[in-house]
Design an enzyme around this catalytic site. Sequence first.
Site, PDB file in Angstrom:
ATOM      1  N   GLY A  14      29.873  50.840  42.681  1.00 54.01           N
ATOM      2  CA  GLY A  14      31.008  51.757  42.527  1.00 54.01           C
ATOM      3  C   GLY A  14      31.761  52.037  43.806  1.00 54.01           C
ATOM      4  O   GLY A  14      32.476  53.035  43.902  1.00 54.01           O
ATOM      5  N   SER A  15      31.660  51.134  44.801  1.00 52.18           N
ATOM      6  CA  SER A  15      32.388  51.418  46.049  1.00 52.18           C
ATOM      7  C   SER A  15      33.899  51.347  45.825  1.00 52.18           C
ATOM      8  O   SER A  15      34.652  52.082  46.466  1.00 52.18           O
ATOM      9  CB  SER A  15      31.950  50.481  47.178  1.00 52.18           C
ATOM     10  OG  SER A  15      32.345  49.164  46.912  1.00 52.18           O
ATOM     11  N   ASN A  16      34.359  50.493  44.936  1.00 55.96           N
ATOM     12  CA  ASN A  16      35.805  50.455  44.656  1.00 55.96           C
ATOM     13  C   ASN A  16      36.253  51.723  43.943  1.00 55.96           C
ATOM     14  O   ASN A  16      37.314  52.274  44.252  1.00 55.96           O
ATOM     15  CB  ASN A  16      36.168  49.214  43.840  1.00 55.96           C
ATOM     16  CG  ASN A  16      36.301  47.987  44.723  1.00 55.96           C
ATOM     17  OD1 ASN A  16      37.279  47.849  45.450  1.00 55.96           O
ATOM     18  ND2 ASN A  16      35.303  47.115  44.685  1.00 55.96           N
ATOM     19  N   LYS A  67      30.398  39.171  28.001  1.00 58.79           N
ATOM     20  CA  LYS A  67      31.685  39.641  27.479  1.00 58.79           C
ATOM     21  C   LYS A  67      31.515  41.002  26.825  1.00 58.79           C
ATOM     22  O   LYS A  67      30.402  41.412  26.480  1.00 58.79           O
ATOM     23  CB  LYS A  67      32.264  38.640  26.468  1.00 58.79           C
ATOM     24  CG  LYS A  67      31.404  38.455  25.238  1.00 58.79           C
ATOM     25  CD  LYS A  67      32.025  37.463  24.271  1.00 58.79           C
ATOM     26  CE  LYS A  67      31.132  37.260  23.058  1.00 58.79           C
ATOM     27  NZ  LYS A  67      31.688  36.366  22.063  1.00 58.79           N
ATOM     28  N   MET A  94      31.133  43.353  35.171  1.00 55.21           N
ATOM     29  CA  MET A  94      30.703  41.958  35.128  1.00 55.21           C
ATOM     30  C   MET A  94      30.804  41.332  33.736  1.00 55.21           C
ATOM     31  O   MET A  94      29.954  40.521  33.345  1.00 55.21           O
ATOM     32  CB  MET A  94      29.272  41.845  35.671  1.00 55.21           C
ATOM     33  CG  MET A  94      29.140  42.309  37.112  1.00 55.21           C
ATOM     34  SD  MET A  94      30.302  41.478  38.228  1.00 55.21           S
ATOM     35  CE  MET A  94      29.563  39.850  38.309  1.00 55.21           C
ATOM     36  N   ARG A  95      31.830  41.704  32.999  1.00 57.25           N
ATOM     37  CA  ARG A  95      32.040  41.133  31.661  1.00 57.25           C
ATOM     38  C   ARG A  95      33.503  40.779  31.479  1.00 57.25           C
ATOM     39  O   ARG A  95      34.376  41.446  32.025  1.00 57.25           O
ATOM     40  CB  ARG A  95      31.692  42.160  30.571  1.00 57.25           C
ATOM     41  CG  ARG A  95      30.235  42.427  30.476  1.00 57.25           C
ATOM     42  CD  ARG A  95      29.938  43.543  29.516  1.00 57.25           C
ATOM     43  NE  ARG A  95      28.516  43.792  29.582  1.00 57.25           N
ATOM     44  CZ  ARG A  95      27.612  43.143  28.858  1.00 57.25           C
ATOM     45  NH1 ARG A  95      27.994  42.276  27.954  1.00 57.25           N
ATOM     46  NH2 ARG A  95      26.330  43.374  29.018  1.00 57.25           N
ATOM     47  N   ASN A 111      42.213  44.463  37.383  1.00 54.00           N
ATOM     48  CA  ASN A 111      40.908  44.004  37.864  1.00 54.00           C
ATOM     49  C   ASN A 111      41.008  43.703  39.356  1.00 54.00           C
ATOM     50  O   ASN A 111      42.087  43.405  39.856  1.00 54.00           O
ATOM     51  CB  ASN A 111      40.506  42.716  37.114  1.00 54.00           C
ATOM     52  CG  ASN A 111      39.155  42.184  37.556  1.00 54.00           C
ATOM     53  OD1 ASN A 111      38.199  42.951  37.727  1.00 54.00           O
ATOM     54  ND2 ASN A 111      39.055  40.878  37.756  1.00 54.00           N
ATOM     55  N   HIS A 113      39.235  41.104  42.191  1.00 52.62           N
ATOM     56  CA  HIS A 113      38.400  39.910  42.279  1.00 52.62           C
ATOM     57  C   HIS A 113      38.196  39.573  43.762  1.00 52.62           C
ATOM     58  O   HIS A 113      39.160  39.579  44.534  1.00 52.62           O
ATOM     59  CB  HIS A 113      39.090  38.745  41.555  1.00 52.62           C
ATOM     60  CG  HIS A 113      38.270  37.502  41.580  1.00 52.62           C
ATOM     61  ND1 HIS A 113      37.116  37.353  40.826  1.00 52.62           N
ATOM     62  CD2 HIS A 113      38.400  36.366  42.300  1.00 52.62           C
ATOM     63  CE1 HIS A 113      36.585  36.176  41.081  1.00 52.62           C
ATOM     64  NE2 HIS A 113      37.332  35.555  41.967  1.00 52.62           N
TER      65      HIS A 113
HETATM   66  C1  GRF Z   1      33.423  43.790  44.189  1.00 50.61           C
HETATM   67  O1  GRF Z   1      33.206  42.870  45.221  1.00 50.61           O
HETATM   68  C2  GRF Z   1      34.398  43.253  43.194  1.00 50.61           C
HETATM   69  O2  GRF Z   1      35.392  42.463  43.739  1.00 50.61           O
HETATM   70  C3  GRF Z   1      33.514  42.419  42.318  1.00 50.61           C
HETATM   71  O3  GRF Z   1      32.325  43.183  42.199  1.00 50.61           O
HETATM   72  C4  GRF Z   1      32.162  43.987  43.360  1.00 50.61           C
HETATM   73  C5  GRF Z   1      32.006  45.413  42.909  1.00 50.61           C
HETATM   74  O4  GRF Z   1      31.625  46.279  43.918  1.00 50.61           O
HETATM   75  N1  GRF Z   1      34.167  42.090  41.072  1.00 50.61           N
HETATM   76  P1  GRF Z   1      31.588  47.849  43.705  1.00 50.61           P
HETATM   77  O5  GRF Z   1      30.731  48.156  42.478  1.00 50.61           O
HETATM   78  O6  GRF Z   1      32.989  48.354  43.537  1.00 50.61           O
HETATM   79  O7  GRF Z   1      30.936  48.379  44.949  1.00 50.61           O
END
Ligand code: GRF
Length: 206
Positions: A14-16, A67, A94-95, A111, A113
């Site tokens: 969940g860092s994003n 999915k 991851m789906r 999204n 990536h």
């Molecule tokens: C990130 O590197 C994102 O690009 C990829 O999964 C990772 C998720 O990281 N799809 P976080 O859970 O947001 O820390």
Amino acid sequence: MATLRIGVLGSGSGSNMQSILDAIQSGALDARLVCVICDVPGAGILDRARKHSIPAYALDAAPFKTKLDGEAERRYIETLRKHDVDTVVLAGFMRIVKPRLLHAFPNRVLNIHPALLPAFPGVHAWEQALTYGTKIAGCTVHFVDEGTDSGPIIVQRAVPVLPGDTPSMLHARIQEQEHLAYPEALRLLAANRLRVNGRQVEILPG
Ligand code: GRF
């Protein structure tokens, strides 16, 4: 210009999501994080959300592995609607999301990536870049379409691949840029500055 009502789907640390929350709390992003849904019980993203009193749901997506489909997809859409979400943010989810969810939130599913698309779609993109021997890597924020990591690109940020990099070193460098790129893309969306025309995302002047 209305405040975005963001629902986050994630599977990991969940860092994003945290970077988006930080941007909201600092006043840089006009949005509210109204719910978080995770398909992995106990994942860090759930703890982070709860710590900030954001409604957080661990919703099973079985029997599928890669999915979001069928009954699980229905539950996800219902939960997002319950919170009146207008923007769905995939942050380490991851789906593959399928047309039913995309049609429920038309042109409002984003999204991130960890590669400079269209290079290296799919899983472990930073490892793919390292194995391939690219000198530049990075991340991409894009609208989600029915393909895999194939929707119109909003923001990209690049990082160098350095001699001696391990996959985790490169991923950490890419993640620093992810944490800038996602809030930036959402800021543009919130300010109504994104115009999508086919594959092209035009960024209107602020
Ligand atoms: C990130 O590197 C994102 O690009 C990829 O999964 C990772 C998720 O990281 N799809 P976080 O859970 O947001 O820390």
